[in-house]
Design a protein around this motif. Structure first.
Motif, PDB file in Angstrom:
ATOM      1  N   ARG A 153      -3.542 -14.173  12.572  1.00 32.28           N
ATOM      2  CA  ARG A 153      -4.148 -14.397  13.881  1.00 32.28           C
ATOM      3  C   ARG A 153      -4.472 -13.093  14.593  1.00 32.28           C
ATOM      4  O   ARG A 153      -5.216 -13.069  15.548  1.00 32.28           O
ATOM      5  N   CYS A 154      -3.889 -11.995  14.106  1.00 33.82           N
ATOM      6  CA  CYS A 154      -4.078 -10.718  14.810  1.00 33.82           C
ATOM      7  C   CYS A 154      -4.160  -9.530  13.845  1.00 33.82           C
ATOM      8  O   CYS A 154      -4.216  -8.388  14.306  1.00 33.82           O
ATOM      9  N   ALA A 155      -4.157  -9.782  12.541  1.00 33.81           N
ATOM     10  CA  ALA A 155      -4.236  -8.681  11.568  1.00 33.81           C
ATOM     11  C   ALA A 155      -5.225  -9.033  10.472  1.00 33.81           C
ATOM     12  O   ALA A 155      -5.395 -10.203  10.118  1.00 33.81           O
ATOM     13  N   GLN A 156      -5.884  -8.007   9.956  1.00 31.70           N
ATOM     14  CA  GLN A 156      -6.709  -8.162   8.745  1.00 31.70           C
ATOM     15  C   GLN A 156      -6.076  -7.354   7.627  1.00 31.70           C
ATOM     16  O   GLN A 156      -5.277  -6.445   7.885  1.00 31.70           O
ATOM     17  N   HIS A 157      -6.494  -7.647   6.397  1.00 33.06           N
ATOM     18  CA  HIS A 157      -5.935  -6.909   5.258  1.00 33.06           C
ATOM     19  C   HIS A 157      -7.017  -6.612   4.232  1.00 33.06           C
ATOM     20  O   HIS A 157      -8.075  -7.264   4.206  1.00 33.06           O
ATOM     21  N   TYR A 158      -6.715  -5.629   3.392  1.00 30.60           N
ATOM     22  CA  TYR A 158      -7.679  -5.167   2.375  1.00 30.60           C
ATOM     23  C   TYR A 158      -6.900  -4.657   1.174  1.00 30.60           C
ATOM     24  O   TYR A 158      -6.256  -3.606   1.237  1.00 30.60           O
ATOM     25  N   PRO A 159      -6.906  -5.400   0.053  1.00 22.90           N
ATOM     26  CA  PRO A 159      -6.235  -4.913  -1.152  1.00 22.90           C
ATOM     27  C   PRO A 159      -7.135  -3.916  -1.888  1.00 22.90           C
ATOM     28  O   PRO A 159      -8.292  -4.210  -2.170  1.00 22.90           O
ATOM     29  N   VAL A 160      -6.600  -2.750  -2.188  1.00 22.98           N
ATOM     30  CA  VAL A 160      -7.398  -1.656  -2.753  1.00 22.98           C
ATOM     31  C   VAL A 160      -7.547  -1.867  -4.269  1.00 22.98           C
ATOM     32  O   VAL A 160      -6.555  -2.065  -4.978  1.00 22.98           O
ATOM     33  N   ASN A 161      -8.797  -1.789  -4.735  1.00 19.25           N
ATOM     34  CA  ASN A 161      -9.106  -2.086  -6.147  1.00 19.25           C
ATOM     35  C   ASN A 161      -9.231  -0.779  -6.945  1.00 19.25           C
ATOM     36  O   ASN A 161     -10.324  -0.400  -7.380  1.00 19.25           O
ATOM     37  N   ASP A 162      -8.113  -0.095  -7.159  1.00 19.49           N
ATOM     38  CA  ASP A 162      -8.157   1.230  -7.795  1.00 19.49           C
ATOM     39  C   ASP A 162      -7.246   1.288  -9.030  1.00 19.49           C
ATOM     40  O   ASP A 162      -6.680   2.338  -9.326  1.00 19.49           O
ATOM     41  N   TYR A 163      -7.118   0.167  -9.750  1.00 21.15           N
ATOM     42  CA  TYR A 163      -6.150   0.145 -10.869  1.00 21.15           C
ATOM     43  C   TYR A 163      -6.724  -0.569 -12.094  1.00 21.15           C
ATOM     44  O   TYR A 163      -6.014  -1.307 -12.780  1.00 21.15           O
ATOM     45  N   HIS A 164      -8.009  -0.305 -12.350  1.00 18.50           N
ATOM     46  CA  HIS A 164      -8.649  -0.959 -13.507  1.00 18.50           C
ATOM     47  C   HIS A 164      -7.850  -0.692 -14.781  1.00 18.50           C
ATOM     48  O   HIS A 164      -7.286   0.392 -14.965  1.00 18.50           O
ATOM     49  N   GLY A 165      -7.823  -1.702 -15.656  1.00 21.88           N
ATOM     50  CA  GLY A 165      -7.111  -1.544 -16.930  1.00 21.88           C
ATOM     51  C   GLY A 165      -5.648  -1.940 -16.861  1.00 21.88           C
ATOM     52  O   GLY A 165      -4.930  -1.884 -17.858  1.00 21.88           O
ATOM     53  N   HIS A 166      -5.199  -2.365 -15.669  1.00 24.04           N
ATOM     54  CA  HIS A 166      -3.790  -2.767 -15.500  1.00 24.04           C
ATOM     55  C   HIS A 166      -3.716  -4.165 -14.878  1.00 24.04           C
ATOM     56  O   HIS A 166      -4.661  -4.620 -14.245  1.00 24.04           O
ATOM     57  N   THR A 167      -2.569  -4.774 -15.052  1.00 32.02           N
ATOM     58  CA  THR A 167      -2.344  -6.096 -14.443  1.00 32.02           C
ATOM     59  C   THR A 167      -1.660  -5.932 -13.090  1.00 32.02           C
ATOM     60  O   THR A 167      -0.796  -5.075 -12.923  1.00 32.02           O
ATOM     61  N   ARG A 168      -2.091  -6.754 -12.158  1.00 25.90           N
ATOM     62  CA  ARG A 168      -1.384  -6.857 -10.866  1.00 25.90           C
ATOM     63  C   ARG A 168      -1.238  -8.349 -10.572  1.00 25.90           C
ATOM     64  O   ARG A 168      -2.234  -9.080 -10.574  1.00 25.90           O
TER      65      ARG A 168
END
Ligand code: SIN
Length: 289
Positions: free
Chosen positions: A261-276
């Motif tokens: 309700r008061c925060a946004q988020h952004y997951p950074v896509n900097d780990y190609h070749g690995h599982t998350r």
């Protein structure tokens, strides 16, 4: 302990520790084992920390999906994500997965969760199951400050507006493409659209927060996309300024709980070749006003 660190770390009445990780958003909580049936006082302090800091981080947890659902249920009613299937036994637990051969990450754009629903989730809880050796951090931005730092005339203009939010907005829809392809529910993104106030009042704190986001907002209601875009583009840049933001570096077993309700988020896509892989549970919210 220095005077500064004394000021920064606060022991809540129940005994849990709350330590802000930036000047404007985010706090780490310690002294909690969420696999246990926690006393009401601890739940109340966690909720207060969430209201005060907008996103909270609890490291070193070892929990099953059932325990995650039980913990999240202390704060409200778990919701079901519309586009990707949950776990077989726990449909409210959505795997947030990126595989080594994939290039897009789920939700990899600044957003607040599923704002295209009539009653978007009040909060989201992620739990880290598998992480890349480095990267895959998640950024968060404070939307109270995003609103409060606008000029009075712009605030007055935005205060009266609503905006159209769509699940089909291209850049955002693309971030769920891999998961929809291999574990989608079959629901079409085009069918989910909702109008919400551009500035919403948080039902618990009473504070006003900016409630548009680059992932889902299409235009201001009653205005064309051409008219809306220049102002929205300014707001998208403004609302995620580093001064309103923090960055969480995940470790295995970390749990993150944010207030949509008061925060946004952004997951950074900097780990190609690995599982998350994270397990996500959202909490039902009310109609933004
Ligand atoms: C999401 O938007 O729910 C995903 C966040 C993340 O992967 O860190």
């Amino acid at each position: 302990m220095s005077a500064n660190s004394k000021k920064a770390e606060n022991t809540a009445p129940s005994g849990i520790q709350v330590r802000p990780i930036s000047g404007t958003i985010g706090a780490e909580i310690s002294g909690v084992d969420v696999s246990q049936a926690l006393p009401d006082e601890v739940i109340a302090d966690i909720r207060q920390a969430l209201l005060d800091h907008l996103v909270i981080f609890i490291r070193d947890q070892d929990i099953t999906p059932a325990q995650q659902v039980a913990f999240v249920s202390r704060f409200g009613e778990p919701d079901i994500y519309p586009f990707v299937k949950g776990l077989d036994d726990y449909p409210e637990v959505t795997p947030i997965l990126k595989l080594p051969d994939e290039t897009v990450n789920f939700g990899g754009i600044w957003h607040s969760d599923t704002v295209y629903q009539p009653t978007p989730p009040m909060g989201t809880v992620l739990y880290a199951k598998e992480l890349p050796p480095a990267g895959g951090d998640t950024l968060f931005a404070n939307q109270y400050l995003a609103y409060e730092t606008l000029s009075p005339p712009l605030r007055a203009f935005l205060d009266g507006l609503t905006a159209v939010n769509s699940a089909a907005k291209g850049a955002s829809a693309a971030t769920r493409s891999d998961r929809v392809a291999n574990s989608g529910t079959g629901l079409a993104a085009e069918v989910m659209e909702a109008e919400h106030p551009v500035v919403r009042t948080h039902p618990e704190t009473g504070r006003k927060a900016l409630y548009v986001n680059t992932g889902h907002t299409v235009r201001f209601s009653g205005m064309t996309e051409a008219e809306s875009t220049p102002i929205l583009d300014f707001l998208y840049r403004h609302q995620v300024k580093p001064e309103f933001s923090c960055r969480f570096v995940w470790t295995l077993g970390s749990m993150v709980f944010w207030d949509n309700r008061c925060a946004q988020h952004y997951p950074v896509n900097d780990y190609h070749g690995h599982t998350r892989l994270l397990h996500r549970v959202t909490l039902k919210g009310d109609k933004p006003v």
